[in-house]
Design a protein around this motif. Structure first.
Motif, short mmCIF file in Angstrom:
data_model
loop_
_atom_site.label_atom_id
_atom_site.label_comp_id
_atom_site.label_asym_id
_atom_site.label_seq_id
_atom_site.Cartn_x
_atom_site.Cartn_y
_atom_site.Cartn_z
N THR A 66 0.88 -1.35 0.09
CA THR A 66 -0.07 0.02 -0.02
C THR A 66 0.76 1.33 0.03
OG1 THR A 66 -0.31 -0.03 2.45
CG2 THR A 66 -1.94 -0.99 1.03
N SER A 67 2.13 1.22 0.32
CA SER A 67 3.15 2.39 0.28
C SER A 67 3.76 2.49 -1.00
CB SER A 67 4.06 2.36 1.41
OG SER A 67 3.42 2.11 2.65
N ASN A 105 0.03 8.72 5.33
CA ASN A 105 0.23 7.77 6.63
C ASN A 105 -0.90 8.50 7.88
OD1 ASN A 105 2.03 5.79 6.47
ND2 ASN A 105 3.26 7.32 5.96
N LEU A 106 -1.01 9.90 8.27
CA LEU A 106 -2.04 10.32 9.01
C LEU A 106 -3.40 10.18 8.57
CD1 LEU A 106 -0.49 13.72 9.87
CD2 LEU A 106 -1.05 11.67 11.35
N PHE A 107 -3.74 10.27 7.32
CA PHE A 107 -4.97 9.71 6.70
C PHE A 107 -5.36 8.32 6.90
CE2 PHE A 107 -7.81 8.29 3.55
CZ PHE A 107 -8.85 9.29 3.42
N ASP A 108 -4.42 7.49 6.71
CA ASP A 108 -4.59 6.12 6.81
C ASP A 108 -5.10 5.67 8.26
OD1 ASP A 108 -3.83 5.41 4.19
OD2 ASP A 108 -2.11 4.75 4.74
N ILE A 109 -4.37 6.39 9.16
CA ILE A 109 -4.47 6.14 10.72
C ILE A 109 -5.85 6.80 11.25
CG2 ILE A 109 -3.70 6.56 12.91
CD1 ILE A 109 -0.87 6.42 11.69
N CYS A 110 -5.86 7.77 11.06
CA CYS A 110 -6.98 8.71 11.36
C CYS A 110 -8.31 8.69 10.64
CB CYS A 110 -6.53 10.42 11.39
SG CYS A 110 -5.26 10.56 12.72
N VAL A 111 -8.34 8.10 9.34
CA VAL A 111 -9.66 8.16 8.64
C VAL A 111 -9.57 6.58 8.19
CG1 VAL A 111 -10.66 8.66 6.42
CG2 VAL A 111 -9.48 10.40 7.59
N GLY A 112 -8.68 6.07 7.64
CA GLY A 112 -8.60 4.73 7.17
C GLY A 112 -9.06 3.56 8.02
N LEU A 113 -8.64 3.84 9.27
CA LEU A 113 -8.99 2.65 10.31
C LEU A 113 -10.51 2.94 11.02
CD1 LEU A 113 -5.46 2.38 12.05
CD2 LEU A 113 -6.79 0.62 10.65
N PRO A 114 -10.52 4.28 11.37
CA PRO A 114 -11.80 4.27 12.02
C PRO A 114 -13.22 4.21 11.34
CG PRO A 114 -10.80 6.51 11.91
CD PRO A 114 -9.71 5.51 11.53
N ILE A 115 -13.14 4.62 10.10
CA ILE A 115 -14.39 5.04 9.39
C ILE A 115 -14.99 3.38 9.08
CG2 ILE A 115 -15.37 5.40 7.10
CD1 ILE A 115 -14.84 7.96 8.83
N PRO A 116 -14.16 2.55 8.80
CA PRO A 116 -14.89 1.31 8.52
C PRO A 116 -15.44 0.60 9.82
CG PRO A 116 -12.68 1.29 7.26
CD PRO A 116 -12.73 2.49 8.05
N TRP A 117 -14.61 0.70 11.03
CA TRP A 117 -14.98 0.44 12.29
C TRP A 117 -16.31 1.12 12.56
CZ3 TRP A 117 -9.88 0.53 14.98
CH2 TRP A 117 -9.05 -0.36 14.73
N MET A 118 -16.50 2.24 12.37
CA MET A 118 -17.57 3.14 12.74
C MET A 118 -18.81 2.69 11.92
SD MET A 118 -16.02 7.05 13.79
CE MET A 118 -16.29 7.50 12.10
N LEU A 119 -18.69 2.60 10.55
CA LEU A 119 -19.56 1.90 9.87
C LEU A 119 -20.03 0.81 10.14
CD1 LEU A 119 -18.37 3.18 6.23
CD2 LEU A 119 -20.31 4.29 7.53
N ALA A 120 -19.33 -0.25 10.49
CA ALA A 120 -19.61 -1.56 10.99
C ALA A 120 -20.56 -1.59 12.22
CB ALA A 120 -18.22 -2.60 11.21
N LEU A 121 -19.97 -0.68 13.30
CA LEU A 121 -20.77 -0.60 14.43
C LEU A 121 -22.08 0.15 14.05
CD1 LEU A 121 -17.79 0.73 16.93
CD2 LEU A 121 -19.05 -1.55 16.87
N ALA A 122 -22.18 1.06 13.20
CA ALA A 122 -23.35 1.59 13.12
C ALA A 122 -24.55 0.76 12.24
CB ALA A 122 -23.15 2.79 11.93
N ILE A 123 -24.25 -0.35 11.83
CA ILE A 123 -25.10 -1.34 11.26
C ILE A 123 -25.33 -2.61 12.09
CG2 ILE A 123 -24.68 -0.64 8.70
CD1 ILE A 123 -22.98 -3.08 8.50
#
Length: 154
Positions: A36-37, A64-82
């Motif tokens: 991915t790099s 790298n900041l985007f990956d850590i601060c957006v790429g990691l939490p967004i899928p988790w938050m979406l999974a929790l939301a459903i």
């Protein structure tokens, strides 16, 4: 199967074949991270050749900041939301890896300062070497060849 599932399975198979074991954190730390790099590497080379060293460095940091601060939490938050259950992050040596990563960051800032905030061959070599030191230590800890010195702090 989806294309991304085949890629992950292929990466797992390749990792086991070359002796990295079957631990997901080792696959993520090595093969998937490198794969991915590559776009960041290509972008940095292109802009650095144009004399835009600031853009090369900031592109990598921003990615790298985007990956850590957006790429990691967004899928988790979406999974929790459903309504999916919380996702456990149970990577052996994670705390130690984060401590080493922070130490590398401090060392790189120090080395950049010594280089008068200019991209030099020494700076590039230092960054390259520090990555391989980090990778070697993280792999040795992940494969349980050496213990993490900070495990007692958790």
């Amino acid at each position: 199967k989806q294309w991304y599932q085949r890629r992950v399975r292929g990466t797992e198979t390749f990792g086991r074949t070359i002796g990295l074991g079957d631990k997901p954190e080792i696959m993520g730390l090595t093969l998937i991270a490198a794969g991915t790099s590559v776009p960041d590497l290509i972008t940095s080379v292109i802009v650095a050749r144009k004399g835009l060293g600031d853009m090369a460095v900031s592109s990598s940091l921003g990615s790298n900041l985007f990956d850590i601060c957006v790429g990691l939490p967004i899928p988790w938050m979406l999974a929790l939301a459903i309504g999916k259950p919380p996702i456990s992050v149970d990577a052996d040596g994670m705390f130690c890896s984060v401590i080493m990563l922070f130490a590398m960051l401090v060392a790189i800032i120090f080395i950049i300062g010594i280089s008068n905030w200019k991209m030099t061959k020494l700076l590039g070599f230092s960054m390259f070497l520090s990555y391989f030191v980090y990778l070697t230590l993280a792999l040795l800890m992940g494969l349980e060849k050496i213990p993490c010195l900070f495990d007692d702090l958790i």
